[in-house]
Design a protein around this motif. Structure first.
Motif, PDB file in Angstrom:
ATOM      1  N   SER A 160     -19.946  -5.277  35.640  1.00 15.90           N
ATOM      2  CA  SER A 160     -21.329  -5.326  35.140  1.00 15.90           C
ATOM      3  C   SER A 160     -21.419  -5.470  33.618  1.00 15.90           C
ATOM      4  CB  SER A 160     -22.083  -4.070  35.583  1.00 15.90           C
ATOM      5  OG  SER A 160     -21.423  -2.923  35.098  1.00 15.90           O
ATOM      6  N   ILE A 210     -26.494  -9.745  38.800  1.00  9.40           N
ATOM      7  CA  ILE A 210     -25.685  -8.587  39.224  1.00  9.40           C
ATOM      8  C   ILE A 210     -26.332  -7.331  38.636  1.00  9.40           C
ATOM      9  CG2 ILE A 210     -23.437  -7.435  39.047  1.00  9.40           C
ATOM     10  CD1 ILE A 210     -22.175 -10.222  38.786  1.00  9.40           C
ATOM     11  N   VAL A 262     -32.203  -9.876  41.922  1.00 14.36           N
ATOM     12  CA  VAL A 262     -30.806  -9.486  42.148  1.00 14.36           C
ATOM     13  C   VAL A 262     -30.175 -10.332  43.263  1.00 14.36           C
ATOM     14  CG1 VAL A 262     -31.479  -7.639  43.775  1.00 14.36           C
ATOM     15  CG2 VAL A 262     -29.292  -7.501  42.598  1.00 14.36           C
ATOM     16  N   SER A 296     -24.916  -9.574  32.591  1.00 13.71           N
ATOM     17  CA  SER A 296     -24.604  -9.537  34.036  1.00 13.71           C
ATOM     18  C   SER A 296     -25.902  -9.512  34.845  1.00 13.71           C
ATOM     19  CB  SER A 296     -23.715  -8.335  34.374  1.00 13.71           C
ATOM     20  OG  SER A 296     -24.416  -7.122  34.227  1.00 13.71           O
ATOM     21  N   GLU A 297     -26.928  -8.820  34.327  1.00 12.96           N
ATOM     22  CA  GLU A 297     -28.222  -8.785  35.035  1.00 12.96           C
ATOM     23  C   GLU A 297     -28.871 -10.168  35.042  1.00 12.96           C
ATOM     24  OE1 GLU A 297     -30.699  -5.606  33.550  1.00 12.96           O
ATOM     25  OE2 GLU A 297     -29.586  -4.098  34.689  1.00 12.96           O
ATOM     26  N   LEU A 350     -26.509  -9.672  43.678  1.00 16.60           N
ATOM     27  CA  LEU A 350     -25.458  -8.717  44.061  1.00 16.60           C
ATOM     28  C   LEU A 350     -25.855  -7.344  43.522  1.00 16.60           C
ATOM     29  CD1 LEU A 350     -22.582  -8.055  45.161  1.00 16.60           C
ATOM     30  CD2 LEU A 350     -21.706  -8.605  42.896  1.00 16.60           C
ATOM     31  N   PHE A 362     -18.167 -15.645  39.792  1.00 23.21           N
ATOM     32  CA  PHE A 362     -19.409 -15.288  40.479  1.00 23.21           C
ATOM     33  C   PHE A 362     -20.160 -16.570  40.828  1.00 23.21           C
ATOM     34  CE2 PHE A 362     -23.937 -13.681  40.329  1.00 23.21           C
ATOM     35  CZ  PHE A 362     -23.836 -12.921  41.499  1.00 23.21           C
ATOM     36  N   LEU A 411     -18.452 -13.426  45.149  1.00 21.95           N
ATOM     37  CA  LEU A 411     -17.789 -12.775  44.007  1.00 21.95           C
ATOM     38  C   LEU A 411     -16.292 -12.686  44.253  1.00 21.95           C
ATOM     39  CD1 LEU A 411     -17.868 -10.877  41.395  1.00 21.95           C
ATOM     40  CD2 LEU A 411     -17.847  -8.992  43.028  1.00 21.95           C
TER      41      LEU A 411
END
Length: 512
Positions: free
Chosen positions: A53, A85, A163, A80-81, A165, A67, A7
């Motif tokens: 996020s 992240i 996940v 973002s998920e 990060l 990222f 990141l």
């Protein structure tokens, strides 16, 4: 450890009306590392994570986020998920009435022929719970497990989303020592499996223990990144970066002026509000002198808050027996109004839900516990309200553009100052402070310690309940220890050490 960068946040700037929250902040995280972010309250740590996020979507800030080697432009949390992240906020986002399994897979349920496949939900939940070391039934409701376990449910939920990060905002703020250690061990385990973590925390000893690198943010700017192993980082080095100077002492110098005993609690026994035969306070006795700061030490769940709240107008539990004396006379404190009338004030550990009305502004909050002082006829004098709030804003150095601001907009340290102002306005003789510096940075802590000492110097008695032993040792003139609802010891400032307190906090009365 894989050393490539997972990141990069480059020159992130985020403005709110009248405030530059982030000013050209840059940050890079290596794959498979634990990267801590440190800074005083209001420095911009949470804002930066909200940018990352997608809570603050692309377009509402300037700068770039890269990222896994490509630029990302998240429009919301879901996007973002989807990239891997996941952020776990300080205020956990679980639904208390739903089961562990339902919370983990909410909005993400495995289905079969369009119907939720509960067998798979439960078996997947067991697998995820095993990964985070949580031993519960998947069908247990979240409201029936403690905060430490709820934190593990949040991490299991993040693992269910593949996940890459994981961002943890103050993950151990509400946890006791053993739950905190379990969580830190779990983070180390995730690191060994290649999952990167970003951790925001005020607990510098934990950061020193677990972090590989630390980025320090001050006044919305990224100041420096320290590599823990190579740079020989210790707590003092982190503090120097956070406050921009060396804190010679974490506590202001203070010579107490202690007078006579003026407040005494005798044989105080209180039952649990819901469990009939369980006692939360067992035959407790303690005294407070004028000008004295008295600490209460105990592990989470020992009964410190229960004792304080039950003394403060019986606002917790079922009163069984006991007496309270003030200036040698027995007094009756059957409700909060009577407690305030007799000169008691109580600053709760849960400022968000019990200490503040987050819909109010600063001036309304400041006068809330003593309205009659500024009421003419039946009407609150608005000019007087403003003058009072402004006086406390200046004397407590609360950072806010105006006392007309909503308290919800303030940082944790400044919210705490407003709660203190509210109770100081009642001009109490005894001020009970429950975790007065929880979730507050070292600079603001120093200021609050100074306020507590000044109150004691005015001849008031102050009770401080804290989970941080160094805080109690640095602040208190005398310390009581509590274990399983009973007072197990009383130690003077000169005799107290972390070891002696811990012994009394984990032992029943017999050893005291």
């Amino acid at each position: 450890m894989d050393n490539h960068i997972i990141l990069e946040m480059q020159s992130i700037t985020k403005e709110f009306p009248g405030v530059k929250a982030l000013d050209n902040v840059s940050l890079s995280v290596t794959a498979g590392e634990i990267h801590a972010i440190c800074g005083e309250n209001g420095a911009g740590k949470s804002t930066l994570m909200k940018v990352l996020s997608g809570v603050y979507p692309h377009g509402t800030y300037s700068g770039r986020i890269v990222f896994q080697g490509r630029e990302v432009q998240f429009k919301d949390i879901r996007s973002s998920e989807a990239a891997g992240i996941v952020i776990i906020h300080q205020e956990l986002a679980l639904i208390p009435e739903l089961s562990i399994a339902e919370n983990i897979f909410l909005g993400n349920e495995p289905t079969r022929f369009g119907v939720i496949n509960w067998d798979k939900v439960n078996s997947d939940t067991l697998e995820l719970m095993a990964r985070v070391g949580l031993r519960e039934e998947p069908t247990t409701k979240v409201k029936d497990i403690g905060v430490g376990k709820q934190q593990l449910v949040e991490i299991a939920k993040a693992l269910s989303k593949s996940v890459k990060l994981l961002i943890l905002d103050e993950p151990t703020a509400a946890l006791n020592e053993s739950d905190s250690q379990h969580l830190l061990d779990l983070m180390a385990g995730l690191r060994s499996k290649g999952i990167s973590c970003i951790m925001i925390s005020h607990k510098l000893n934990e950061i020193e223990q677990i972090a590989d690198s630390i980025t320090i943010i001050r006044d919305g700017k990224s100041i420096e990144t320290l590599h823990v192993k190579n740079d020989g980082v210790d707590e003092d080095r982190i503090i120097r970066g956070m406050v921009g100077r060396s804190l010679e002492s974490r506590f202001p110098d203070h010579t107490p002026k202690i007078g006579e005993v003026f407040f005494e609690v005798r044989n105080w026994t209180v039952g649990h509000p819901a469990v009939g035969d369980r006692l939360v306070c067992k035959n407790s006795n303690f005294t407070v002198r004028r000008g004295e700061i008295v600490g209460f030490a105990g592990l989470m769940g020992a009964g410190r808050t229960e004792l304080a709240r039950s003394v403060f107008g019986r606002s917790y539990g079922n009163f069984k027996s006991g007496q309270i004396f003030k200036d040698g006379k027995e007094i009756q404190l059957r409700n909060v109004a009577q407690a305030i009338e007799h000169g008691l004030a109580y600053v709760t550990e849960d400022r968000k839900s019990l200490g503040l009305n987050l819909l109010d502004d600063i001036k309304a909050t400041t006068v809330a516990a003593n309205l009659q002082k500024i009421t003419k006829g039946l009407v609150v004098d608005a000019d007087q309200e403003f003058v009072v709030a402004e006086e406390y804003r200046k004397s407590l150095r609360t950072k806010t553009p105006s006392v007309n601001e909503g308290v919800a907009k303030l940082s944790g340290g400044n919210q705490q100052k407003v709660v203190l102002a509210k109770w100081m306005f009642t001009d109490p003789d005894l001020l009970i402070l429950d975790e007065p510096t929880r979730g507050i940075d070292v600079g603001a802590k120093y200021e609050i310690y100074g306020i507590i000492q000044r109150l004691a110097d005015q001849g008031k008695g102050v009770i401080v309940i804290s989970s941080e032993l160094p805080e109690l040792l640095g602040l208190s003139d005398r310390i009581y220890t509590i274990f399983e609802g009973a007072i197990t010891g009383e130690v003077s400032r000169d005799e107290a050490s972390q070891e002696s307190l811990m012994k009394l906090m984990t032992a029943s009365r017999k050893s005291a």
